[in-house]
Design an enzyme around this catalytic site. Structure first.
Site, short mmCIF file in Angstrom:
data_model
loop_
_atom_site.label_atom_id
_atom_site.label_comp_id
_atom_site.label_asym_id
_atom_site.label_seq_id
_atom_site.Cartn_x
_atom_site.Cartn_y
_atom_site.Cartn_z
N LEU A 189 0.85 -1.20 0.00
CA LEU A 189 0.00 0.00 0.00
C LEU A 189 0.89 1.25 0.00
CD1 LEU A 189 -3.13 0.45 0.03
CD2 LEU A 189 -2.84 1.12 2.43
N GLY A 190 1.65 1.41 -1.08
CA GLY A 190 2.48 2.60 -1.25
C GLY A 190 1.78 3.58 -2.15
N ARG A 191 2.60 4.37 -2.90
CA ARG A 191 2.01 5.38 -3.80
C ARG A 191 0.99 4.75 -4.75
NH1 ARG A 191 7.77 7.25 -3.62
NH2 ARG A 191 8.09 5.24 -4.61
N ILE A 192 1.42 3.69 -5.44
CA ILE A 192 0.53 3.09 -6.46
C ILE A 192 -0.57 2.27 -5.78
CG2 ILE A 192 0.41 1.61 -8.50
CD1 ILE A 192 3.42 2.32 -8.99
N ARG A 212 4.75 -3.81 4.67
CA ARG A 212 5.71 -4.09 5.75
C ARG A 212 5.20 -3.53 7.07
NH1 ARG A 212 11.01 -2.08 2.60
NH2 ARG A 212 9.58 -0.36 2.30
N SER A 213 4.51 -2.38 6.99
CA SER A 213 3.97 -1.78 8.22
C SER A 213 2.50 -1.45 8.01
CB SER A 213 4.75 -0.51 8.56
OG SER A 213 4.59 0.44 7.51
N ARG A 269 6.54 -6.71 -10.06
CA ARG A 269 7.68 -7.29 -10.74
C ARG A 269 7.44 -8.79 -10.83
NH1 ARG A 269 8.77 -3.01 -12.27
NH2 ARG A 269 10.65 -1.75 -11.99
N ASP A 293 1.07 -8.19 -15.86
CA ASP A 293 1.80 -7.20 -16.67
C ASP A 293 3.30 -7.44 -16.61
OD1 ASP A 293 1.92 -4.75 -18.26
OD2 ASP A 293 2.79 -3.81 -16.49
N GLU A 298 11.41 -11.43 -18.44
CA GLU A 298 10.92 -10.58 -19.55
C GLU A 298 12.01 -10.39 -20.61
OE1 GLU A 298 9.57 -7.00 -17.69
OE2 GLU A 298 8.04 -8.04 -16.52
N HIS A 316 4.41 -5.60 -19.79
CA HIS A 316 5.05 -4.62 -18.88
C HIS A 316 4.78 -3.19 -19.41
CE1 HIS A 316 8.52 -3.96 -15.83
NE2 HIS A 316 7.69 -2.92 -15.83
P1 NAP Z 1 6.21 2.58 -2.90
O1 NAP Z 1 5.42 3.84 -2.72
O2 NAP Z 1 7.57 2.51 -2.36
O3 NAP Z 1 5.32 1.39 -2.29
C1 NAP Z 1 5.81 0.11 -2.10
C2 NAP Z 1 4.90 -0.65 -1.15
O4 NAP Z 1 5.33 -2.00 -1.10
C3 NAP Z 1 4.93 -0.09 0.28
O5 NAP Z 1 3.64 -0.04 0.81
C4 NAP Z 1 5.75 -1.14 1.02
O6 NAP Z 1 5.40 -1.31 2.38
C5 NAP Z 1 5.39 -2.38 0.27
N1 NAP Z 1 6.36 -3.44 0.48
C6 NAP Z 1 7.70 -3.39 0.32
N2 NAP Z 1 8.24 -4.57 0.66
C7 NAP Z 1 7.24 -5.36 1.05
C8 NAP Z 1 7.17 -6.67 1.54
N3 NAP Z 1 8.27 -7.44 1.69
N4 NAP Z 1 5.95 -7.18 1.89
C9 NAP Z 1 4.85 -6.44 1.73
N5 NAP Z 1 4.85 -5.18 1.27
C10 NAP Z 1 6.04 -4.64 0.94
O7 NAP Z 1 6.34 2.23 -4.44
P2 NAP Z 1 5.32 2.54 -5.63
O8 NAP Z 1 5.63 3.84 -6.25
O9 NAP Z 1 3.94 2.28 -5.17
O10 NAP Z 1 5.79 1.41 -6.68
C11 NAP Z 1 5.72 0.05 -6.31
C12 NAP Z 1 6.37 -0.83 -7.35
O11 NAP Z 1 5.52 -0.97 -8.47
C13 NAP Z 1 7.69 -0.39 -7.95
O12 NAP Z 1 8.79 -0.59 -7.08
C14 NAP Z 1 7.77 -1.25 -9.18
O13 NAP Z 1 8.38 -2.51 -8.87
C15 NAP Z 1 6.30 -1.49 -9.54
N6 NAP Z 1 5.94 -0.79 -10.79
C16 NAP Z 1 5.60 -1.52 -11.89
C17 NAP Z 1 5.26 -0.85 -13.05
C18 NAP Z 1 4.87 -1.61 -14.28
O14 NAP Z 1 5.09 -1.11 -15.37
N7 NAP Z 1 4.24 -2.77 -14.15
C19 NAP Z 1 5.29 0.53 -13.13
C20 NAP Z 1 5.65 1.24 -11.99
C21 NAP Z 1 5.97 0.56 -10.82
P3 NAP Z 1 5.62 -0.15 3.49
O15 NAP Z 1 4.72 0.98 3.07
O16 NAP Z 1 5.17 -0.76 4.76
O17 NAP Z 1 7.07 0.20 3.41
C1 8YV Z 2 8.61 1.00 -16.81
C2 8YV Z 2 8.50 0.27 -14.31
O1 8YV Z 2 8.06 0.02 -17.64
O2 8YV Z 2 8.54 2.31 -13.16
C3 8YV Z 2 8.80 1.10 -13.14
O3 8YV Z 2 9.31 0.56 -12.15
O4 8YV Z 2 8.66 -0.91 -14.29
C4 8YV Z 2 7.90 0.89 -15.52
O5 8YV Z 2 7.38 2.14 -15.31
C5 8YV Z 2 10.06 0.97 -16.96
O6 8YV Z 2 10.82 1.58 -16.01
C6 8YV Z 2 10.46 1.48 -18.34
O7 8YV Z 2 11.28 0.59 -18.89
#
Ligand code: NAP
Ligand code: 8YV
Length: 357
Positions: A189-192, A212-213, A269, A293, A298, A316
């Site tokens: 439950l972070g930004r996304i 985590r928290s 991921r 996704d 990949e 992705h």
């Molecule tokens: P963020 O704000 O840092 O949020 C991450 C969340 O994951 C936090 O709530 C964190 O918990 C939780 N977390 C971390 N480790 C954990 C664990 N071991 N068990 C349970 N929860 C855990 O990051 P965000 O901006 O939302 O982005 C999250 C991720 O989305 C990125 O790191 C990336 O891997 C993925 N992403 C994918 C795409 C795509 O194209 N598919 C695009 C953008 C991002 P706490 O709040 O308690 O610390």
């Molecule tokens: C992108 C992502 O696909 O932000 C991330 O963590 O996985 C995606 O937004 C990537 O970074 C662009 O290759």
């Protein structure tokens, strides 16, 4: 946007970057001849095939060495001391061994919010801060997560195929699963994750989560483990970072808990889900279906998933809109410029904030 200005990319962009020229309308017969190394520009290393928006911006200021460390290691060894910045994507690998080769690098600028492929500890030890692109992609990734929820629940891609294949006259199509009012579980439950929760609330879904928290201010129900969360929801959406801390967080036990009416959505991921266990769970009906996704290896997607009627696959692409990729490029470029000119970084990763002036 820089037009009509020599772009410095080494080696010159040809086949793999043809999109670059087409996209910007700069394709011309002697384009390769125009792309020469400009010794007046500082050198940066691109560790992955960069999006044209980011590459275009970088090449207007820097000579971009495109994956030279992989394609020509001996040439890279000669130029490595000149490298002032490293550019990558969310999927890029920036290992300790590479960071050790670029003693004069001042920043690693990742085009993406995830940076699990970067050895951040090694970067800190080498005095090289790492930056990423948080926030600007949050809406898009949350949108795609809901898109996958709707796609698997209401079988939208399958229905499209049904019509195109001329099956409607012999229909009807099988019934889908109601999404409005269903129970959503969010892993991370972070930004996304929060943006996904806001959208799901609009569909009248109940929200529970694990992280985590605990986040008491969220007002959502907290479960300490993914398995406990999975046992209490219909749609389990995974949106944590990748890396060792989350490897196979979603395993056979979690899928068993999700159950035969539960759907898994992974926009985090590939490493977060045990893909072998997922395929088995989909094959034997342990869970109802999945929207994916991201994948373990990949761009290779296990063939076992291709033919499954209860699975929706995307490449992705959660942040892949023109608007968001431009915003990501702008931010990644701003970080690169700031880092290489000793200015305050816009968005260092949390582990590097203490390094930043
Ligand atoms: P963020 O704000 O840092 O949020 C991450 C969340 O994951 C936090 O709530 C964190 O918990 C939780 N977390 C971390 N480790 C954990 C664990 N071991 N068990 C349970 N929860 C855990 O990051 P965000 O901006 O939302 O982005 C999250 C991720 O989305 C990125 O790191 C990336 O891997 C993925 N992403 C994918 C795409 C795509 O194209 N598919 C695009 C953008 C991002 P706490 O709040 O308690 O610390
Ligand atoms: C992108 C992502 O696909 O932000 C991330 O963590 O996985 C995606 O937004 C990537 O970074 C662009 O290759």
């Amino acid at each position: 946007m820089i037009r009509g200005k020599p772009l410095s990319v080494n080696p010159p962009l040809q086949d793999s970057h043809s999109l670059f020229f087409e996209f910007f309308g700069q394709r011309c017969p002697n384009s390769v001849a125009r792309l020469e190394i400009d010794v007046s520009k500082p050198d940066v290393l691109a560790v992955a095939k960069l999006h044209p928006f980011y590459l275009q911006a970088l090449a207007s200021v820097y000579t971009v060495h495109d994956r030279t460390h992989i394609t020509d290691p001996s040439a890279f060894a000669a130029l490595a001391p000149r490298i002032v910045g490293v550019a990558g994507t969310g999927e890029s690998s920036v290992p300790r061994s590479l960071l050790a080769q670029v003693p004069n690098a001042k920043v690693v600028s990742v085009f993406g919010v995830g940076y699990d492929g970067v050895d951040v500890q090694a970067a800190i030890e080498h005095g090289i801060p790492v930056t990423h692109t948080p926030d600007v992609l949050t809406d898009d990734v949350a949108d795609l997560a809901l898109g996958l929820v709707l796609s698997v629940g209401r079988t939208i891609p399958q229905a499209d195929q049904f019509v195109r294949a001329g099956q409607w006259p012999a229909g009807p199509i099988a019934l889908g699963r109601k999404v409005s009012g269903a129970r959503m579980g969010i892993v991370g439950l972070g930004r996304i994750g929060k943006a996904i929760a806001r959208r799901a609330s609009g569909f009248g879904m109940s929200i529970a989560y694990t992280a985590r928290s605990e986040k008491p201010d969220s007002g959502f129900e907290f479960f300490a483990t993914p398995a406990e969360l999975a046992a209490n929801v219909d749609f389990l959406v995974v949106i944590t970072p990748g890396g060792t801390g989350t490897k196979h967080l979603i395993n056979a036990e979690v899928l068993q808990a999700l159950g035969p009416r539960g759907f898994l959505i992974n926009v985090a991921r590939g490493s977060v889900v045990d893909e072998t266990a997922l395929i088995a769970a989909l094959q034997n009906g342990t869970i109802a279906g999945a929207g994916l996704d991201v994948f373990a290896n990949e761009p290779n997607v296990p063939e076992a998933l291709w033919a499954m009627p209860n699975v929706v696959l995307t490449p992705h692409m959660a942040s892949a809109t023109t608007e968001t990729r431009q915003a990501m490029a702008d931010l990644a470029f701003a970080n690169m410029q700031a880092g290489t000119s000793d200015q305050p970084l816009r968005t260092p990763v949390p582990e590097c904030t203490a390094m930043v002036k």
